[in-house]
Structure formats: structure tokens, C-alpha cells
Design a protein around this motif. Structure first.
Motif, PDB file in Angstrom:
ATOM      1  N   GLU A 115       0.815  -1.208   0.000  1.00  0.00           N
ATOM      2  CA  GLU A 115       0.000   0.000   0.000  1.00  0.00           C
ATOM      3  C   GLU A 115       0.855   1.267   0.000  1.00  0.00           C
ATOM      4  OE1 GLU A 115      -2.586  -0.560   3.336  1.00  0.00           O
ATOM      5  OE2 GLU A 115      -3.899  -1.927   2.236  1.00  0.00           O
ATOM      6  N   SER A 123       3.386   0.986  -3.691  1.00  0.00           N
ATOM      7  CA  SER A 123       2.921   0.459  -4.976  1.00  0.00           C
ATOM      8  C   SER A 123       3.160   1.460  -6.102  1.00  0.00           C
ATOM      9  CB  SER A 123       1.429   0.116  -4.905  1.00  0.00           C
ATOM     10  OG  SER A 123       0.648   1.289  -4.951  1.00  0.00           O
ATOM     11  N   SER A 178       1.090   2.284  -8.297  1.00  0.00           N
ATOM     12  CA  SER A 178      -0.108   3.114  -8.394  1.00  0.00           C
ATOM     13  C   SER A 178      -0.019   4.293  -7.432  1.00  0.00           C
ATOM     14  CB  SER A 178      -1.357   2.289  -8.077  1.00  0.00           C
ATOM     15  OG  SER A 178      -1.507   1.252  -9.008  1.00  0.00           O
ATOM     16  N   LYS A 179       0.413   4.028  -6.222  1.00  0.00           N
ATOM     17  CA  LYS A 179       0.554   5.097  -5.229  1.00  0.00           C
ATOM     18  C   LYS A 179       1.562   6.134  -5.715  1.00  0.00           C
ATOM     19  CE  LYS A 179       0.713   6.560  -0.724  1.00  0.00           C
ATOM     20  NZ  LYS A 179      -0.308   6.844   0.201  1.00  0.00           N
ATOM     21  N   ILE A 184      -2.450   7.424  -7.601  1.00  0.00           N
ATOM     22  CA  ILE A 184      -3.744   6.745  -7.575  1.00  0.00           C
ATOM     23  C   ILE A 184      -3.992   6.251  -6.152  1.00  0.00           C
ATOM     24  CG2 ILE A 184      -5.088   4.796  -8.458  1.00  0.00           C
ATOM     25  CD1 ILE A 184      -3.401   5.014 -11.033  1.00  0.00           C
ATOM     26  N   ASP A 185      -5.127   6.643  -5.558  1.00  0.00           N
ATOM     27  CA  ASP A 185      -5.403   6.238  -4.183  1.00  0.00           C
ATOM     28  C   ASP A 185      -5.869   4.778  -4.127  1.00  0.00           C
ATOM     29  OD1 ASP A 185      -8.098   6.219  -4.902  1.00  0.00           O
ATOM     30  OD2 ASP A 185      -8.569   8.083  -3.869  1.00  0.00           O
ATOM     31  N   LEU A 186      -5.880   4.214  -2.925  1.00  0.00           N
ATOM     32  CA  LEU A 186      -6.206   2.792  -2.746  1.00  0.00           C
ATOM     33  C   LEU A 186      -7.613   2.454  -3.212  1.00  0.00           C
ATOM     34  CD1 LEU A 186      -4.600   2.089   0.746  1.00  0.00           C
ATOM     35  CD2 LEU A 186      -3.815   1.305  -1.487  1.00  0.00           C
ATOM     36  N   LYS A 209      -9.449   3.911  -5.611  1.00  0.00           N
ATOM     37  CA  LYS A 209      -9.508   3.865  -7.076  1.00  0.00           C
ATOM     38  C   LYS A 209      -8.751   2.655  -7.609  1.00  0.00           C
ATOM     39  CE  LYS A 209      -8.995   6.422 -11.293  1.00  0.00           C
ATOM     40  NZ  LYS A 209      -8.864   7.719 -11.914  1.00  0.00           N
ATOM     41  N   GLU A 210      -7.606   2.335  -7.008  1.00  0.00           N
ATOM     42  CA  GLU A 210      -6.836   1.168  -7.444  1.00  0.00           C
ATOM     43  C   GLU A 210      -7.659  -0.105  -7.262  1.00  0.00           C
ATOM     44  OE1 GLU A 210      -2.536  -1.029  -6.735  1.00  0.00           O
ATOM     45  OE2 GLU A 210      -3.123   0.601  -5.420  1.00  0.00           O
ATOM     46  N   ARG A 265      -8.775  -2.567 -10.246  1.00  0.00           N
ATOM     47  CA  ARG A 265      -8.394  -3.978 -10.208  1.00  0.00           C
ATOM     48  C   ARG A 265      -9.620  -4.871 -10.368  1.00  0.00           C
ATOM     49  NH1 ARG A 265      -6.135  -4.162  -5.468  1.00  0.00           N
ATOM     50  NH2 ARG A 265      -4.108  -3.519  -6.235  1.00  0.00           N
TER      51      ARG A 265
END
Length: 72
Positions: free
Chosen positions: A37, A40, A42-43, A47-49, A51-52, A56
């Protein structure tokens, strides 16, 4: 390295390293939920958790639907 697995993971600095090298050094081959978390890709891309997780789930649903349509 030619012929070796291309699996990689992040170290604490956010850099990818070869998993095989990490195993040979006696390190862990897995990451904790907190490490994933916090580090990542994405982070790092902003991109926040939430939205990720949505993305996914959407991708998994798409792939599952595609597999059923292709009968694989």
C-alpha cells in the motif's frame, strides 16, 4: 539476466529488484500489505487505494467475462 525469471519487487526505496537476487541474499520474497500500500506503483503515480481497488476489480471482471466468452 538471460534465462532467469523476470519477476521483480520493490525495495523500501521504491526501486525494483530481481526477486531471485533477493532470495539469494536470504531476504523475503513477499511484501506485507502495508509495504504494498505504501510503495505500490499506483501510489507513486498518485492513484489512491480506493480507485486502485476499483480498477483492479474492473479488470478482473473484464478478464473473467472475456475468458467465458472465449470458452477458456
Amino acid at each position: 539476466m538471460a534465462g532467469e525469471s523476470s519477476h521483480s519487487e520493490m525495495n523500501n526505496g521504491g526501486l525494483y529488484i530481481n526477486s531471485q537476487e533477493k532470495l539469494e541474499e536470504g531476504g523475503r520474497w513477499y511484501l506485507s500489505r502495508k509495504e504494498i500500500e505504501e510503495n505500490s506503483p499506483s501510489k507513486q503515480d498518485g492513484i489512491d487505494l480506493k480507485k486502485e481497488a476499483y480498477l483492479r476489480k474492473s479488470y478482473c471482471t473484464f478478464l473473467q467475462d472475456l475468458g467465458m466468452r472465449l470458452k477458456v
